[in-house]
Design an enzyme around this catalytic site. Structure first.
Site, PDB file in Angstrom:
ATOM      1  N   ASP A 163       0.827  -1.212   0.000  1.00 16.59           N
ATOM      2  CA  ASP A 163       0.000   0.000   0.000  1.00 16.59           C
ATOM      3  C   ASP A 163       0.861   1.262   0.000  1.00 16.59           C
ATOM      4  O   ASP A 163       0.764   2.106   0.892  1.00 16.59           O
ATOM      5  CB  ASP A 163      -0.942   0.028   1.211  1.00 16.59           C
ATOM      6  CG  ASP A 163      -1.718  -1.261   1.387  1.00 16.59           C
ATOM      7  OD1 ASP A 163      -2.060  -1.884   0.369  1.00 16.59           O
ATOM      8  OD2 ASP A 163      -1.981  -1.635   2.539  1.00 16.59           O
TER       9      ASP A 163
ATOM     10  N   ILE B  52     -10.696   3.353   5.934  1.00 15.66           N
ATOM     11  CA  ILE B  52      -9.312   2.977   5.661  1.00 15.66           C
ATOM     12  C   ILE B  52      -8.929   3.552   4.293  1.00 15.66           C
ATOM     13  O   ILE B  52      -9.742   4.133   3.589  1.00 15.66           O
ATOM     14  CB  ILE B  52      -9.092   1.445   5.674  1.00 15.66           C
ATOM     15  CG1 ILE B  52      -9.875   0.766   4.541  1.00 15.66           C
ATOM     16  CG2 ILE B  52      -9.477   0.847   7.009  1.00 15.66           C
ATOM     17  CD1 ILE B  52      -9.509  -0.708   4.366  1.00 15.66           C
TER      18      ILE B  52
ATOM     19  N   PHE C 127     -14.604  -1.913   0.172  1.00 18.88           N
ATOM     20  CA  PHE C 127     -15.613  -2.954   0.379  1.00 18.88           C
ATOM     21  C   PHE C 127     -16.903  -2.390   0.984  1.00 18.88           C
ATOM     22  O   PHE C 127     -17.798  -2.001   0.245  1.00 18.88           O
ATOM     23  CB  PHE C 127     -15.055  -4.089   1.251  1.00 18.88           C
ATOM     24  CG  PHE C 127     -14.092  -4.980   0.514  1.00 18.88           C
ATOM     25  CD1 PHE C 127     -14.389  -6.315   0.299  1.00 18.88           C
ATOM     26  CD2 PHE C 127     -12.891  -4.488   0.028  1.00 18.88           C
ATOM     27  CE1 PHE C 127     -13.505  -7.154  -0.388  1.00 18.88           C
ATOM     28  CE2 PHE C 127     -12.004  -5.305  -0.657  1.00 18.88           C
ATOM     29  CZ  PHE C 127     -12.312  -6.636  -0.862  1.00 18.88           C
TER      30      PHE C 127
ATOM     31  N   GLU D  84     -11.266  -0.991  -3.393  1.00 20.27           N
ATOM     32  CA  GLU D  84     -10.534  -0.305  -2.327  1.00 20.27           C
ATOM     33  C   GLU D  84      -9.343   0.435  -2.911  1.00 20.27           C
ATOM     34  O   GLU D  84      -9.166   0.534  -4.125  1.00 20.27           O
ATOM     35  CB  GLU D  84     -10.082  -1.282  -1.251  1.00 20.27           C
ATOM     36  CG  GLU D  84      -9.120  -2.347  -1.721  1.00 20.27           C
ATOM     37  CD  GLU D  84      -8.738  -3.324  -0.611  1.00 20.27           C
ATOM     38  OE1 GLU D  84      -9.401  -3.322   0.439  1.00 20.27           O
ATOM     39  OE2 GLU D  84      -7.779  -4.086  -0.800  1.00 20.27           O
TER      40      GLU D  84
ATOM     41  N   HIS E  65      -3.393  -1.309  -5.008  1.00 22.87           N
ATOM     42  CA  HIS E  65      -3.321  -0.250  -4.010  1.00 22.87           C
ATOM     43  C   HIS E  65      -2.245   0.765  -4.388  1.00 22.87           C
ATOM     44  O   HIS E  65      -1.246   0.960  -3.701  1.00 22.87           O
ATOM     45  CB  HIS E  65      -3.050  -0.791  -2.609  1.00 22.87           C
ATOM     46  CG  HIS E  65      -3.505   0.186  -1.562  1.00 22.87           C
ATOM     47  ND1 HIS E  65      -4.532  -0.079  -0.699  1.00 22.87           N
ATOM     48  CD2 HIS E  65      -3.109   1.457  -1.292  1.00 22.87           C
ATOM     49  CE1 HIS E  65      -4.732   0.979   0.080  1.00 22.87           C
ATOM     50  NE2 HIS E  65      -3.873   1.932  -0.273  1.00 22.87           N
TER      51      HIS E  65
END
Length: 433
Positions: free
Chosen positions: A31, A150, A169, A206, A285
């Site tokens: 990430d 997040i 999500f 995400e 990500h």
């Protein structure tokens, strides 16, 4: 000098890297959030590592060339109290780094896998390497209710005002305006939903990131679909307004949950393998680096049949109609170059990023030719600014761009191309040598 990213070659080498953070380089990056500060590029990343003694606090690395990375340390010596209390997390996820005025703002997320009892906080510092002072909550979400706090990303609109895009999500992706005096939301609440996916795929979206391109006058929303362990991949949509609606190259809105879930969003990077190289699995990500006129996708990725994850940085090429496409090869310091027709004729290894195929896709050999009678080849037309058109009897016309690249499988300079057809199907490739 080009140095290959650290891929463990044997058990002894693997164990040495696991125990010595100074040897990690691009290894254990998950990430990644990138920021350029003076002559240095910094990457902040999730508390995730293969082997060794787990430590929390957000990993920090820096580089002067986007290729060779050195370990800096961790932003925190312990988890911020409010984040730990709310979530029970043992580490921090998906950081974001930006600067308002003379102050650096480091955003962090805390949660537990599969839950949306989550927390986004922010810390500040006068120096990018810290020390960091925690400023507490930006937004938090409660288990079973609403979105998931997040994966924060700070983006700036055309007027220079900051916004946060976040979520995953549980109820999709959200956007909220930021007060640059505090680094927190201007208005109370969770913000506006700008993307989502159907419950049939567990709403698997995400890692949002928005970047504005003034040349094309669009905001581009990058997201990751599906499982970060196996089927992760990157998709993109765009909007004339930062609050959306964000639509893909077929005009489908990213909030559309009536269509089959793989039909929405233009897939620009997924799992793949070139001849002679490793299988690269589950890229995603991403953050985006805009460095003068160049744009780069910065993401993590896994090696097939290994547990580790690595940092990859790839240059973005832009189609004439303003869509970002991702280089099939990692950036290695190459410069821009104008190509002639003879440079791009010949044999290529091509990756067809099928929107419905989330498994590893192997390269196929194709020939680029100017001969209209060669029915087994792509006929190529080379335009100004390295743009091209490929036509074939067996595939819709492809519009794209070529650029200089580095062949990591063969350790030689090469040419790469990225293109898409009228239905938003993406094809990338490298010239064979």
């Amino acid at each position: 000098m080009i140095q290959l990213h650290n891929i463990p070659k044997d058990r002894e080498h693997d164990e040495r890297i696991q125990q010595d953070e100074s040897l990690w380089g691009t290894h254990n990056v998950h990430d990644p959030a990138i920021y350029k500060d003076g002559d240095w590029y910094y990457v902040f990343s999730t508390d995730a590592q293969e082997g060794g003694t787990f430590k929390a606090g957000i990993q920090m690395r820096k580089s002067k060339d986007l290729v060779n990375w050195q370990w800096v340390g961790r932003a925190f010596s312990e988890l911020p109290v409010a984040a730990k209390h709310w979530t029970g997390a043992t580490g921090l996820w998906a950081p974001e780094i930006t600067k308002f005025g003379d102050t650096y703002y480091l955003y962090y997320a805390a949660s537990q896998f599969g839950r949306n009892q989550s927390f986004i906080g922010v810390a500040t510092s006068r120096h990018i390497e810290g020390p960091w002072i925690d400023q507490g909550e930006v937004v938090k979400t409660e288990q079973g209710e609403g979105p998931n706090a997040i994966d924060p990303n700070i983006t700036f609109d055309a007027q220079g005002d900051p916004w946060m895009v976040y979520g995953s999500f549980f109820d999709g992706i959200f956007l909220a305006k930021i007060d640059c005096a505090t680094g927190k939301f201007v208005e109370e609440g969770k913000g506006k939903q700008i993307a989502s996916r159907h419950i049939s795929v567990e709403g698997a979206i995400e890692g949002p990131y928005i970047v504005y391109n003034p040349q094309h006058d669009y905001y581009y929303l990058f997201v990751s679909y599906d499982s970060l362990f196996s089927s992760y991949h990157i998709r993109v949509a765009r909007s004339k307004q930062i609050e959306g609606p964000y639509v893909d190259s077929n005009g489908y809105e990213m909030t559309n949950t009536e269509l089959p879930p793989n039909d929405v969003g233009m897939k620009v990077l997924g799992s793949y393998q070139f001849d002679g190289g490793p299988g690269w699995i589950a890229p995603g990500h991403n953050s985006i680096l805009k460095d003068q006129e160049n744009y780069y996708v910065v993401h993590h990725i896994r090696v097939e049949d290994k547990k580790g994850h690595y940092l990859h940085i790839r240059k973005i090429g832009w189609t004439e109609d303003g869509w970002p496409l991702v280089s099939p090869q990692r950036f290695a310091g190459e410069k821009d170059k104008v190509f002639k027709m003879e440079d791009v004729l010949g044999n290529w290894e091509c990756i067809y990023f099928d929107k419905d195929n989330t498994s590893k896709i192997n390269a196929l050999n194709r020939r680029f030719s100017t001969d209209s009678d060669d029915t087994k080849a792509y006929k190529i037309e080379l335009h100004t600014n390295n743009h091209l058109t490929l036509t074939s009897a067996h595939h819709p016309s492809i519009d794209g761009v070529v650029m200089l690249g580095w062949d990591w499988e063969k350790s030689v300079e090469t040419i790469v191309f990225m293109g898409k057809d009228k239905e938003g199907n993406v094809v990338t490739g490298k010239r064979s040598v």
